[in-house]
Enzyme design. Structure first.
Site, PDB file in Angstrom:
ATOM      1  N   ASP A  80       3.650  -6.872 -32.195  1.00  0.00           N
ATOM      2  CA  ASP A  80       3.786  -8.142 -32.547  1.00  0.00           C
ATOM      3  C   ASP A  80       4.830  -8.942 -31.401  1.00  0.00           C
ATOM      4  O   ASP A  80       6.147  -8.378 -30.777  1.00  0.00           O
ATOM      5  CB  ASP A  80       4.353  -8.167 -33.393  1.00  0.00           C
ATOM      6  CG  ASP A  80       6.065  -7.328 -33.518  1.00  0.00           C
ATOM      7  OD1 ASP A  80       5.917  -6.618 -33.836  1.00  0.00           O
ATOM      8  OD2 ASP A  80       6.902  -8.265 -35.048  1.00  0.00           O
ATOM      9  N   GLU A 130       8.434  -5.984 -35.839  1.00  0.00           N
ATOM     10  CA  GLU A 130       9.591  -5.768 -35.606  1.00  0.00           C
ATOM     11  C   GLU A 130      10.228  -6.967 -35.746  1.00  0.00           C
ATOM     12  O   GLU A 130      11.535  -7.502 -36.505  1.00  0.00           O
ATOM     13  CB  GLU A 130       9.569  -5.070 -34.389  1.00  0.00           C
ATOM     14  CG  GLU A 130      10.737  -4.687 -33.286  1.00  0.00           C
ATOM     15  CD  GLU A 130      11.737  -5.742 -32.993  1.00  0.00           C
ATOM     16  OE1 GLU A 130      12.936  -5.242 -33.228  1.00  0.00           O
ATOM     17  OE2 GLU A 130      11.025  -6.135 -32.562  1.00  0.00           O
TER      18      GLU A 130
HETATM   19 ZN   LIG Z   1      11.721  -6.521 -28.890  1.00  0.00          ZN
END
Ligand SMILES: [Zn+2]
Length: 459
Positions: free
Chosen positions: A98, A160
């Protein structure tokens, strides 16, 4: 794809050079997908990036790929290659697919999800953080034809940047994450061309401090001078957090000498965008100020805005503080030191309301084991110069989760990013030189680590 001779440095370089065109085009494919897993952004592209990586892992010869589905987070890719023989170690490879939202697109020199050539590299959102490192892991697998000399566990996470409940998951399933070493590839080099191992992460804690002095605003001409001003009370409190040099003045926050590498002051001024000629805060080495000592930043302030200011004594004001502390200090202890400092102040005799917020532990790696030895050799081979040790102020909560799940494992943090990548900022870019060297380093690392492990087992 033929497996190369893992013992030969020149073969490795030739092999990796032969892979670079393919890796570049896969990086472009991946970076063209706006896999932003923040609320308000569509989930489709996140899943598209997930599916592309599953396909690329299969193509790289990884037979066993599964997904870990947890509530409120994007699917985590988990893949496994068993060790080639019982004495071989297992290495866990981590990165995330992501990306941060692009922010104000008018500040970008090219559309954020159209990977665009820049000198020596490519520009796109997420192309460095962290898609370059996903691709570096794939490059290693390809170089060994899907059969590296170590057992491999792959963890590619999909949320994340926003924060994910996955951070707390590994300790609940320790068998799955068991390994001898892990490469957390979500960062990179102190500067391009300087191979860097990040060995420490500062911890973080938030604290909100409030002053309430009047029931409502009162005319500053009639009441100012005697009526307690909440904003003044708060500012007086905030002014005690640092001494005259700008060093943190809260007692009990650990500060130790930094023994690794670091930025020069000029380099840091440029990176931070410090306005011409201004001095930096604090004293001592930058490593100590940034990595092995505390920092307190006022990250938000509720008070009347200048545009809407009335001529009135302010009845209420509030500030949010972000505390960063030594990698080994207990988060609650550090937060408590700041809370107690504020509670003890009573500026002008006014007690403050202090509310502790979230905390995140820091991390400090043990650097004396066989995986670190192998990594030092690998990074030297890949970049042609010895590795520097640095820490970072940012925390990576998952590192602690993984370290808890595999308490004996050595934790290595390196990757293809560099300090000029514009992470989380407009015009993010990655350099091919760093990507190539990172693929080389990953390959040389597993080769060296496997060889060292065999010797260790034989002796
Ligand atoms: Zn990162």
């Amino acid at each position: 794809m033929a497996a190369m001779d893992p013992g030969n440095e020149r073969d490795l370089q030739t092999e990796v050079d032969g892979l670079m065109d393919g890796l570049r085009s896969d990086l472009e494919r991946l970076a063209a997908i706006p896999s932003i897993s923040f609320p308000g952004f569509p989930a489709g592209p996140v899943l598209e990036a997930h599916d592309l990586l599953v396909e690329l892992l299969h193509d790289a010869g990884v037979a066993h790929v599964e997904r870990i589905d947890l509530p409120d987070t994007a699917p985590v890719i988990f893949a496994e290659i068993p060790p080639p023989h019982p004495d071989a170690p297992t290495v866990l490879l981590y990165s995330h697919y992501d990306v941060q939202p692009p922010g104000d697109e008018s500040l970008w020199q090219s559309p954020p999800f159209e990977p665009t050539p820049v000198e020596g590299g490519l520009r796109a959102r997420g192309i460095a953080d962290d898609k370059s490192n996903v691709i570096a892991h794939l490059g290693m697998l390809r170089a060994f034809g899907g059969r590296p000399p170590v057992g491999v566990k792959i963890v590619f996470e999909g949320q994340e940047e926003y924060g994910s409940p996955f951070d707390a998951y590994p300790p609940t399933d320790p068998e799955r994450f068991a390994c001898d070493a892990m490469v957390i590839a979500d960062l990179g080099n102190l500067r391009p061309g300087t191979p860097t191992l990040t060995t420490g992460l500062r911890g973080a804690a938030e604290v909100v401090v409030e002053a309430r002095t009047l029931q409502e605003p009162r005319h500053s001409g009639e009441f100012g001078g005697a009526a307690p001003d909440a904003l003044l009370v708060l500012l007086k409190a905030l002014a005690t957090l640092h001494d005259v040099h700008g060093d943190v003045a809260v007692e009990g926050l650990r500060r130790e000498e930094w023994e690794g590498a670091g930025y020069t002051e000029d380099e840091f001024r440029k990176l931070a965008g410090v306005v011409g000629g201004l001095p930096l805060l604090g004293s001592g080495t930058l490593g100590e100020r940034l990595w092995s000592g505390p920092a307190i930043t006022v990250i938000g302030l509720d008070a009347p805005t200048v545009a809407h200011a009335a001529s009135a004594v302010v009845p209420y004001a509030r500030a949010k503080l972000n505390l960063r502390f030594h990698p080994r200090q207990d988060p609650h202890e550090a937060q408590d030191r700041l809370v107690r400092h504020l509670l003890a102040l009573k500026p002008f005799g006014v007690p403050l309301t202090v509310t502790p917020g979230d905390t995140g532990p820091g991390y400090e790696a043990a650097t004396g084991g066989p995986a670190y030895r192998a990594a030092r050799t690998a990074l030297r081979e890949a970049w042609g110069t010895d590795a520097s040790y640095i820490a970072t102020g940012g925390s990576i909560p998952l590192v602690n989760g993984l370290a808890q799940a595999a308490p004996g494992a050595e934790v290595l943090l390196f990757g293809a990013q560099d300090n000029l990548c514009n992470l989380h900022a407009p015009n993010e870019r990655v350099l091919f030189s760093e990507l190539r060297a990172t693929v080389l380093a990953m390959c040389a690392f597993v080769r060296e680590y496997a060889a060292g492990f065999r010797q260790g087992a034989a002796s």
